[in-house]
Design a protein around this motif. Structure first.
Motif, PDB file in Angstrom:
ATOM      1  N   ASP A  51       6.011 -15.999  12.347  1.00  0.00           N
ATOM      2  CA  ASP A  51       6.212 -14.968  13.522  1.00  0.00           C
ATOM      3  C   ASP A  51       6.072 -13.760  13.612  1.00  0.00           C
ATOM      4  O   ASP A  51       6.871 -12.647  13.910  1.00  0.00           O
ATOM      5  N   GLY A  52       4.942 -13.283  12.459  1.00  0.00           N
ATOM      6  CA  GLY A  52       4.414 -11.550  12.850  1.00  0.00           C
ATOM      7  C   GLY A  52       3.563 -11.141  11.282  1.00  0.00           C
ATOM      8  O   GLY A  52       3.516 -12.313  10.292  1.00  0.00           O
ATOM      9  N   ALA A  53       3.986 -10.653  11.089  1.00  0.00           N
ATOM     10  CA  ALA A  53       3.127 -10.237   9.360  1.00  0.00           C
ATOM     11  C   ALA A  53       4.690  -9.573   9.124  1.00  0.00           C
ATOM     12  O   ALA A  53       5.380  -8.762   9.172  1.00  0.00           O
ATOM     13  N   HIS A  54       4.749  -9.906   8.146  1.00  0.00           N
ATOM     14  CA  HIS A  54       6.065 -10.253   6.488  1.00  0.00           C
ATOM     15  C   HIS A  54       5.859  -9.098   5.528  1.00  0.00           C
ATOM     16  O   HIS A  54       4.614  -9.194   5.312  1.00  0.00           O
ATOM     17  N   VAL A  55       6.227  -7.562   6.612  1.00  0.00           N
ATOM     18  CA  VAL A  55       5.699  -6.327   5.396  1.00  0.00           C
ATOM     19  C   VAL A  55       7.022  -6.534   3.884  1.00  0.00           C
ATOM     20  O   VAL A  55       7.866  -6.180   4.778  1.00  0.00           O
ATOM     21  N   THR A  56       5.921  -5.847   3.371  1.00  0.00           N
ATOM     22  CA  THR A  56       6.789  -5.618   1.971  1.00  0.00           C
ATOM     23  C   THR A  56       6.602  -4.675   1.175  1.00  0.00           C
ATOM     24  O   THR A  56       5.757  -4.123   0.995  1.00  0.00           O
ATOM     25  N   VAL A  57       7.546  -3.727   0.901  1.00  0.00           N
ATOM     26  CA  VAL A  57       7.492  -2.327   0.594  1.00  0.00           C
ATOM     27  C   VAL A  57       7.990  -2.345  -0.401  1.00  0.00           C
ATOM     28  O   VAL A  57       9.424  -2.708  -0.840  1.00  0.00           O
ATOM     29  N   ASN A  58       7.670  -1.199  -1.966  1.00  0.00           N
ATOM     30  CA  ASN A  58       8.137  -1.071  -3.186  1.00  0.00           C
ATOM     31  C   ASN A  58       9.391   0.547  -2.389  1.00  0.00           C
ATOM     32  O   ASN A  58       8.743   1.129  -2.467  1.00  0.00           O
ATOM     33  N   LEU A  59      10.483   0.380  -2.688  1.00  0.00           N
ATOM     34  CA  LEU A  59      10.971   1.128  -2.980  1.00  0.00           C
ATOM     35  C   LEU A  59      11.762   1.788  -4.420  1.00  0.00           C
ATOM     36  O   LEU A  59      11.865   1.007  -5.295  1.00  0.00           O
ATOM     37  N   TYR A  60      11.545   3.283  -4.084  1.00  0.00           N
ATOM     38  CA  TYR A  60      12.177   3.539  -5.311  1.00  0.00           C
ATOM     39  C   TYR A  60      13.008   5.178  -4.698  1.00  0.00           C
ATOM     40  O   TYR A  60      13.146   6.273  -4.125  1.00  0.00           O
ATOM     41  N   CYS A  61      14.144   5.071  -5.429  1.00  0.00           N
ATOM     42  CA  CYS A  61      15.471   6.102  -5.666  1.00  0.00           C
ATOM     43  C   CYS A  61      15.799   7.328  -6.419  1.00  0.00           C
ATOM     44  O   CYS A  61      15.807   6.241  -7.415  1.00  0.00           O
ATOM     45  N   GLU A  62      15.151   8.435  -6.742  1.00  0.00           N
ATOM     46  CA  GLU A  62      15.460   8.799  -7.524  1.00  0.00           C
ATOM     47  C   GLU A  62      16.242  10.029  -7.625  1.00  0.00           C
ATOM     48  O   GLU A  62      16.426  10.955  -6.318  1.00  0.00           O
ATOM     49  N   ASN A  63      16.739  10.839  -8.817  1.00  0.00           N
ATOM     50  CA  ASN A  63      18.158  11.877  -8.456  1.00  0.00           C
ATOM     51  C   ASN A  63      17.367  13.509  -8.941  1.00  0.00           C
ATOM     52  O   ASN A  63      15.956  13.420  -8.825  1.00  0.00           O
ATOM     53  N   GLN A  64      17.796  14.802  -8.764  1.00  0.00           N
ATOM     54  CA  GLN A  64      17.213  15.857  -8.784  1.00  0.00           C
ATOM     55  C   GLN A  64      16.503  16.054  -9.390  1.00  0.00           C
ATOM     56  O   GLN A  64      15.625  16.836 -10.375  1.00  0.00           O
ATOM     57  N   ASN A  65      16.357  15.105 -10.394  1.00  0.00           N
ATOM     58  CA  ASN A  65      16.104  15.245 -12.171  1.00  0.00           C
ATOM     59  C   ASN A  65      14.642  14.658 -13.007  1.00  0.00           C
ATOM     60  O   ASN A  65      14.490  14.555 -13.876  1.00  0.00           O
ATOM     61  N   GLY A  66      14.697  13.716 -11.281  1.00  0.00           N
ATOM     62  CA  GLY A  66      13.643  12.940 -11.224  1.00  0.00           C
ATOM     63  C   GLY A  66      13.654  10.924 -12.394  1.00  0.00           C
ATOM     64  O   GLY A  66      13.455  10.467 -12.244  1.00  0.00           O
ATOM     65  N   ALA A  91       3.637  -2.658  -0.581  1.00  0.00           N
ATOM     66  CA  ALA A  91       3.415  -3.853  -1.772  1.00  0.00           C
ATOM     67  C   ALA A  91       2.036  -4.185  -0.983  1.00  0.00           C
ATOM     68  O   ALA A  91       1.361  -5.130  -1.392  1.00  0.00           O
ATOM     69  N   GLY A  92       2.362  -5.038   0.161  1.00  0.00           N
ATOM     70  CA  GLY A  92       1.454  -5.921   1.190  1.00  0.00           C
ATOM     71  C   GLY A  92       1.781  -6.737   2.019  1.00  0.00           C
ATOM     72  O   GLY A  92       2.614  -6.526   2.634  1.00  0.00           O
ATOM     73  N   GLN A  93       1.085  -7.451   3.106  1.00  0.00           N
ATOM     74  CA  GLN A  93       2.003  -7.825   4.013  1.00  0.00           C
ATOM     75  C   GLN A  93       1.534  -9.748   4.319  1.00  0.00           C
ATOM     76  O   GLN A  93       0.346 -10.152   3.490  1.00  0.00           O
ATOM     77  N   GLU A  94       2.274 -10.532   4.771  1.00  0.00           N
ATOM     78  CA  GLU A  94       1.624 -11.323   4.864  1.00  0.00           C
ATOM     79  C   GLU A  94       1.843 -11.978   6.142  1.00  0.00           C
ATOM     80  O   GLU A  94       2.552 -11.981   7.425  1.00  0.00           O
ATOM     81  N   GLN A  95       0.807 -12.954   7.189  1.00  0.00           N
ATOM     82  CA  GLN A  95       0.813 -13.330   8.235  1.00  0.00           C
ATOM     83  C   GLN A  95       1.484 -14.797   8.307  1.00  0.00           C
ATOM     84  O   GLN A  95       1.300 -15.441   7.558  1.00  0.00           O
ATOM     85  N   ALA A  96       2.108 -14.741   9.283  1.00  0.00           N
ATOM     86  CA  ALA A  96       3.045 -16.130   9.296  1.00  0.00           C
ATOM     87  C   ALA A  96       3.156 -16.206  11.133  1.00  0.00           C
ATOM     88  O   ALA A  96       2.245 -15.565  11.907  1.00  0.00           O
TER      89      ALA A  96
END
Length: 140
Positions: A112-127, A105-110
């Motif tokens: 202590d380092g680069a704070h990286v954010t990831v959007n996560l999705y869990c799906e079953n076999q039917n979508g 999703a993005g990253q911000e410098q701070a």
């Protein structure tokens, strides 16, 4: 993985797991050894949730998402600075196959380092989405 190599929209490695009642039971045995619950007893699941089957713990989906993020960031980064926060949308049961996907999703410098954010999705076999959320890590 260096933060310079990470860009918004970048896909993380997907993780696919077959969920069986046996894997649910083994997962739950790590924490709930001495009692019946909605994860191992169909009657209790029906009484408490209205389902006709036991459901997998949400912690299983969190573990699957953490595996995906660990592959993306590397264990030396994720194991020390990573986090997963999911909102559960529908139950996961034995017989389901869950796939975790996501994108940066993005990253911000701070300091202590680069704070990286990831959007996560869990799906079953039917979508069907079973969970959504974010993962984070700090790359120093």
């Amino acid at each position: 993985m260096a933060s310079a190599n990470i860009a918004p929209g970048q896909q993380i490695p997907s993780v696919t797991k077959a969920v069986t009642q046996d894997t649910i039971n083994r997962f739950e045995d790590c924490g709930i050894l001495d009692r019946q619950n909605i994860h191992n007893n169909p009657e209790l699941a029906q009484q408490r949730l209205g389902t006709t089957y036991p459901i997998a713990s949400g912690r299983m989906s969190v573990a699957f998402a953490a595996e995906s993020l660990r592959r993306f960031f590397g264990p030396e980064v994720f194991n020390h600075t990573g986090s997963v926060n999911l909102k559960f949308l529908r139950p996961v049961k034995g017989g389901d196959t869950i796939t975790v996907t996501g994108e940066v999703a993005g990253q911000e410098q701070a300091d202590d380092g680069a704070h990286v954010t990831v959007n996560l999705y869990c799906e079953n076999q039917n979508g069907d989405r079973t969970a959504v959320g974010i993962g984070t890590a700090v790359i120093r």
